[in-house]
Structures are given as C-alpha cells and as structure tokens.
Design an enzyme around this catalytic site. Sequence first.
Site, PDB file in Angstrom:
ATOM      1  N   HIS A 100      44.203  46.253  39.407  1.00  0.00           N
ATOM      2  CA  HIS A 100      44.379  44.862  40.516  1.00  0.00           C
ATOM      3  C   HIS A 100      45.708  45.018  41.415  1.00  0.00           C
ATOM      4  O   HIS A 100      46.529  45.279  40.644  1.00  0.00           O
ATOM      5  CB  HIS A 100      44.292  43.470  39.971  1.00  0.00           C
ATOM      6  CG  HIS A 100      43.058  43.148  39.142  1.00  0.00           C
ATOM      7  ND1 HIS A 100      42.954  43.573  37.829  1.00  0.00           N
ATOM      8  CD2 HIS A 100      41.839  42.535  39.277  1.00  0.00           C
ATOM      9  CE1 HIS A 100      41.803  43.158  37.301  1.00  0.00           C
ATOM     10  NE2 HIS A 100      41.095  42.598  38.260  1.00  0.00           N
ATOM     11  N   ASP A 103      48.198  43.498  39.157  1.00  0.00           N
ATOM     12  CA  ASP A 103      48.750  44.015  37.877  1.00  0.00           C
ATOM     13  C   ASP A 103      49.965  44.901  38.002  1.00  0.00           C
ATOM     14  O   ASP A 103      50.614  45.136  37.095  1.00  0.00           O
ATOM     15  CB  ASP A 103      47.823  44.967  37.502  1.00  0.00           C
ATOM     16  CG  ASP A 103      46.401  44.507  37.314  1.00  0.00           C
ATOM     17  OD1 ASP A 103      46.309  43.120  37.239  1.00  0.00           O
ATOM     18  OD2 ASP A 103      45.159  45.291  37.086  1.00  0.00           O
TER      19      ASP A 103
END
Length: 435
Positions: A100, A103
């Site tokens: 993501h 992240d």
Amino acid sequence: MSYFADIPNIPYEGPDSTNPLAFKHYRADERIGSMTMQDHLRFSLAYWHTMNGRMSDPFGVGTAIRPWDSITDPMDQAKARMEALFEILQKLGVRYFCFHDRDIAPEGDTLAQTNRNLDEIVEFTKNLMDGTPIRLLWGTACLFTHPRFVHGAATSCNADVFAYAAAQVKKAIEVTHYLGGTNYVFWGGREGYETLLNTDMGLELDNLGRFLTMAVDHAREIGFTGQFLIEPKPMEPTKHQYDSDVAACHAFLQKYRLTDYFKMNLEQNHAVLAGHTFSHELRYARVNGMLGSMDVNQGDYLLGWDTDQMPTDIHEATLAMYEVLNNGGIAPGGMNFDAHLRRGSFEPSDIFMGHIAGMDAYARGLKSAWALKESGELESFIKERYASYEGGIGKQIVDGAVGFKELEKYALEHSQITNTSGRQEMLEGIVNRYL
Ligand code: XLS
Ligand code: NI
Ligand code: NI
C-alpha cells in the site's frame, strides 16, 4: 548492508530434510509440465505484514523484533525496511512484492508532503529493483487507516474524503505504473457501513462505481495497462462491506460496466469469512473469467476474524492449485502471502520459516493438483455425471431448442426418473490419494 546476516540463501534440500531454513518441496527450477515451479507459483511478499507488522493484538503491544527498530527517522527507517525486504526476497528466491502507498513511506503534514515522501521511497525502490529479477506484483492505496476515512473513502458521506481518496489512488496507480507493476488492487477497506440508519446505500454504491470508473479512465490516460483487481471481503473493518464476495463483486462490476477492466484478487481468509471455501471463490471467479490473482493465507475456522495465517494446509493448497491449473495459470497475477506470523513467533528468523512453510505447502499443492489433473479422475467423473446434457432432451435444453411447453410434454412421457450416486466420499478419497 545485511539485516539478516545469520540467514543463508534458502536452499532446496528435499522432503527428508529437517533443516527449518531449507525448502522441502519448493524447487524453483523444477518442471511441472512445461513450466517451472517458479512460473506456476508467482509468490509475492506483502509489505504491510512482513515489513510493518508489529504483531500487536487488542490486548497487547507488538512483540516483533526487527533489525530496523532502532532507526528513529521515519524516512531512514522506510529505506532500511525496503532494503531489508529485498534481502528477504533474494534469500527466499521470491520475485514479487506488493504494498500500500502508506506502507512504504510515512505520511507528511500535507498531501503534497506525503506525495514527496512517497516519490523519494519509490525512487529508492526502483534503484533496488534495477538489475534484479524482483518485480512489483501490485500496488494499492491505504484508504482505511487514517481517521479521515472513518466513514469510508469512495463511499464516504463526505465529498472531500471522496476527492482525497481519488487523489491518493491517482498517485498510487502512477507509482505502480512507474515501478512496472503488473496489477493494481482495490480492497474496499472501509467501503461498507455499520448501520443503515445513517446510510444512503444507493448513493454510496453509485459513488464506488464512479470512483472505479475514474480509476480506469486515469490508467488509460497515463498508459498503465496492468490488470485492475478487486479483492472481496465480507466484513472487517466495517460490519457490511459492499465487495463481500466474488458473486457480489461480479454483480457490482456488471452494473457499473466495469467487467472488462477488473478481475478478482481472492484471499482464503476472506472466503472463509464470507461463509465460502477458498475453492468456491476461485471456481466462481474462474468460470466467470474473473480469476486474476490470489492472497494466499489461511483463516482459523474457529475464529471469526481475518487471522491471516501462513497457508500451511496442504489439502487446501491442492484444491486452490487445482483451480489455478484449470484456469491456465494465474499470470499476470500471483500468489501473495497476505499473511503474518503469530504473535508468539516474534524473531526475525520466523519471517523466513513462515514463508518457507507457506511456499512448501503451495509447492506440494501444485504437485498434487498437477497429478490429480493429469489423471483426469475428477474430470471424467464429472463428464459422466452430466452426460444427460450431451444428447437427447439435455442437448436440446443446452442448445436452447426447447421451452417449458416442450419440456412439459417430455416430462409427462418420462416421469419415472432415476438418479445416480454423487459419490462424494469416493471422490474425497481420490483427492487424498494425491496429497
Ligand atoms: C485486508 C486485505 C488487505 C488487502 C490489500 O484484509 O487483505 O490486506 O489485501 O489492501
Ligand atoms: Ni488481502
Ligand atoms: Ni485480508
């Protein structure tokens, strides 16, 4: 710089090996049919679990011990984590990863600053990728962690949130494109609702349709030709998620005329939460031409949440691989370990042992499924079971040559019906012979 100096490149040692840091079944270059295991099993690591997971639970703080814990500057730590990911990928011989946006790089005070942070880490990642076989399987946007998404993202009641989410996905698609990602995933993190008492369901669904259509338009504009994937999950974090299972997603995509642009990314644990088996979801997607990629993990059948365990059940891996083989493979999708270690498995070496266990289970699953498929035992039973549709009245039904009137006439003449056994237990025994 090594983050896991005591971990070697993981060798293949065969089924008799007792070395926890060796593969027993996964041998990258072993041929299964015309393809190598590595090409059948397009394994991927999930950045959020493997690199960011602290292994906390609602009752306790994180237990994970990670080599980058002592680095305090968020950008420096982000770079260290990315370097460490590449070391893990190389040592395991895994060629893909997924992330993501949030992240891999920390949020800044403004969206502009957040985007600059992301660009810096993406450039860093691209440099790490260069000259290696490591590729991005998919990127996605985290539209569920920050409090701004409390009421959803594309399905939020607040249009400013819709706009923010659009800006975030625009950027995430661009970054995925820049890194050569072959897919882009939409998991509807908070695209659902808690109570109908405050929800305009019709508007929320239409807005989700509009959002995904804008994503398709933007991808076309920038020349991103990767596969869009929607990842069904019935609940958690919201009580009701709109993209609850393959059938619901398929209906949604049909309604908003998006089936040409999307396939499904299917996760075992999500299937279980939806009251389905993983095989059911894979099959339903496959027969509708919608099987795109997999999040291979496993849920606990006694617990009602997304436990995201390493997939170690050989029976389940076999049935999953049976669907993949019947699909003609999973490329350009892959098998992403959307899985994390149990809270008690907190040492760095557990990262390796956990993935080895998952890779070995899927390698065994591949071998068993291949032999099962080659034998034709299930297929010939199924063919025989439906033989009544190959001639006579069955063929007329399939050809669309009869309607209710003709069938009534037929039934009146053939009302003594004989059925044959479905032989479920015999068939389960056949599968077991191949495990
Ligand atoms: C959560 C989902 C998530 C997606 C990516 O349950 O599995 O991790 O795979 O957003
Ligand atoms: Ni997932
Ligand atoms: Ni999940």
